[in-house]
Design an enzyme around this catalytic site. Structure first.
Site, mmCIF file in Angstrom:
data_model
loop_
_atom_site.group_PDB
_atom_site.id
_atom_site.type_symbol
_atom_site.label_atom_id
_atom_site.label_comp_id
_atom_site.label_asym_id
_atom_site.label_seq_id
_atom_site.Cartn_x
_atom_site.Cartn_y
_atom_site.Cartn_z
ATOM 1 N N LYS A 9 0.838 -1.198 0.000
ATOM 2 C CA LYS A 9 0.000 0.000 0.000
ATOM 3 C C LYS A 9 0.884 1.264 0.000
ATOM 4 C CE LYS A 9 -3.826 -2.469 2.263
ATOM 5 N NZ LYS A 9 -4.677 -2.572 3.481
ATOM 6 N N TYR A 49 -11.883 -2.846 -3.706
ATOM 7 C CA TYR A 49 -12.460 -3.052 -2.367
ATOM 8 C C TYR A 49 -13.993 -3.060 -2.395
ATOM 9 C CZ TYR A 49 -8.020 -2.826 0.253
ATOM 10 O OH TYR A 49 -6.781 -3.103 0.791
ATOM 11 N N ASN A 112 -1.989 -0.104 7.283
ATOM 12 C CA ASN A 112 -1.435 -1.431 7.598
ATOM 13 C C ASN A 112 -0.571 -2.033 6.489
ATOM 14 O OD1 ASN A 112 -3.543 -2.081 5.943
ATOM 15 N ND2 ASN A 112 -4.550 -3.497 7.351
ATOM 16 N N HIS A 115 -1.662 -5.485 1.400
ATOM 17 C CA HIS A 115 -2.898 -6.245 1.136
ATOM 18 C C HIS A 115 -2.534 -7.624 0.607
ATOM 19 C CE1 HIS A 115 -6.628 -7.563 -0.849
ATOM 20 N NE2 HIS A 115 -5.857 -7.848 -1.877
ATOM 21 N N GLU A 126 -8.750 -10.576 -8.312
ATOM 22 C CA GLU A 126 -7.818 -9.458 -8.124
ATOM 23 C C GLU A 126 -6.681 -9.489 -9.150
ATOM 24 O OE1 GLU A 126 -6.886 -9.749 -3.928
ATOM 25 O OE2 GLU A 126 -8.874 -9.019 -3.368
HETATM 26 P P1 GTP Z 1 -6.579 -6.321 2.942
HETATM 27 O O1 GTP Z 1 -5.508 -7.334 2.726
HETATM 28 O O2 GTP Z 1 -6.125 -4.890 2.756
HETATM 29 O O3 GTP Z 1 -7.831 -6.648 2.165
HETATM 30 O O4 GTP Z 1 -6.904 -6.430 4.505
HETATM 31 P P2 GTP Z 1 -7.683 -7.577 5.260
HETATM 32 O O5 GTP Z 1 -8.172 -8.621 4.283
HETATM 33 O O6 GTP Z 1 -6.802 -8.020 6.368
HETATM 34 O O7 GTP Z 1 -8.919 -6.783 5.854
HETATM 35 P P3 GTP Z 1 -10.287 -6.365 5.133
HETATM 36 O O8 GTP Z 1 -10.354 -6.883 3.738
HETATM 37 O O9 GTP Z 1 -11.390 -6.686 6.072
HETATM 38 O O10 GTP Z 1 -10.147 -4.778 5.099
HETATM 39 C C1 GTP Z 1 -9.453 -4.138 4.042
HETATM 40 C C2 GTP Z 1 -8.672 -2.976 4.590
HETATM 41 O O11 GTP Z 1 -9.580 -2.009 5.091
HETATM 42 C C3 GTP Z 1 -7.779 -3.311 5.789
HETATM 43 O O12 GTP Z 1 -6.526 -3.821 5.417
HETATM 44 C C4 GTP Z 1 -7.644 -1.954 6.454
HETATM 45 O O13 GTP Z 1 -6.659 -1.152 5.790
HETATM 46 C C5 GTP Z 1 -9.015 -1.361 6.204
HETATM 47 N N1 GTP Z 1 -9.885 -1.587 7.357
HETATM 48 C C6 GTP Z 1 -10.493 -2.741 7.731
HETATM 49 N N2 GTP Z 1 -11.213 -2.577 8.844
HETATM 50 C C7 GTP Z 1 -11.045 -1.265 9.198
HETATM 51 C C8 GTP Z 1 -11.538 -0.452 10.258
HETATM 52 O O14 GTP Z 1 -12.276 -0.907 11.138
HETATM 53 N N3 GTP Z 1 -11.155 0.864 10.266
HETATM 54 C C9 GTP Z 1 -10.332 1.385 9.307
HETATM 55 N N4 GTP Z 1 -9.985 2.675 9.370
HETATM 56 N N5 GTP Z 1 -9.844 0.653 8.289
HETATM 57 C C10 GTP Z 1 -10.201 -0.641 8.236
HETATM 58 MG MG MG Z 2 -9.223 -8.133 2.562
#
Ligand code: GTP
Ligand code: MG
Length: 148
Positions: A9, A49, A112, A115, A126
């Site tokens: 990212k 997303y 974070n 991805h 993807e």
């Molecule tokens: P990705 O690998 O980025 O898809 O992350 P993930 O699969 O571990 O988590 P998810 O797909 O549920 O969420 C995608 C991204 O959204 C996360 O990596 C975070 O950057 C963001 N995100 C998820 N939950 C939260 C939240 O509660 N608050 C905020 N600010 N960002 C969030």
């Molecule tokens: Mg995810």
């Protein structure tokens, strides 16, 4: 063999973590099959997303992903989707174990660093979205030293 889509990212690129992150996947034994530095626009990030479009953090997440260039990659190997997610660590860095990428390099959930696809089905979608031009077909010569 199984493939996954991994994206460093904008914060990971800005913080100079590209080499460190690629090194972790390489040293594990996975093979790099696609790699590019790209800046994506809002509609593209919203598509990536799309599953999260109803979440309250969605617009902030899209702002984050379009805030700078990202490194888009395809990695290949046995179990790479699940193992890749383990290398990355839990979504919230407060809960990511030390030794994982997020556990070692991130603090906030909204910054974070990386991805990774969450299933083989998502990885297919993807990879098609991010690499419409296709990826490179090659076989690592160390394959027999990694797989029994
Ligand atoms: P990705 O690998 O980025 O898809 O992350 P993930 O699969 O571990 O988590 P998810 O797909 O549920 O969420 C995608 C991204 O959204 C996360 O990596 C975070 O950057 C963001 N995100 C998820 N939950 C939260 C939240 O509660 N608050 C905020 N600010 N960002 C969030
Ligand atoms: Mg995810």
């Amino acid at each position: 063999m199984e493939q996954t889509f991994i994206m460093i990212k904008p914060d990971g690129v800005q913080r100079g973590l590209v080499g460190e992150i690629i090194g972790r996947f390489e040293k594990k034994g996975f093979s790099l099959k696609g790699l590019k530095l790209v800046s994506v626009d809002r509609p593209f990030a919203e598509k990536h997303y799309a599953d999260l479009s109803a979440k309250p953090f969605f617009s902030g997440l899209v702002d984050y992903i379009i805030s700078g260039p990202v490194v888009a990659m395809v990695w290949e190997g046995k179990g790479v989707v699940t193992t890749g997610r383990k290398i990355i660590g839990a979504t919230n860095p407060a809960e990511s174990a030390p030794g994982t990428i997020r556990g070692d390099f991130a603090i906030d959930i909204g910054r974070n660093v990386i991805h990774g696809s969450d299933s083989v089905e998502s990885s297919r979608k993807e990879i098609a979205l991010w690499f419409p031009e296709g990826i490179v077909s090659w076989q690592s010569s160390v394959h027999p030293w990694i797989y029994e």
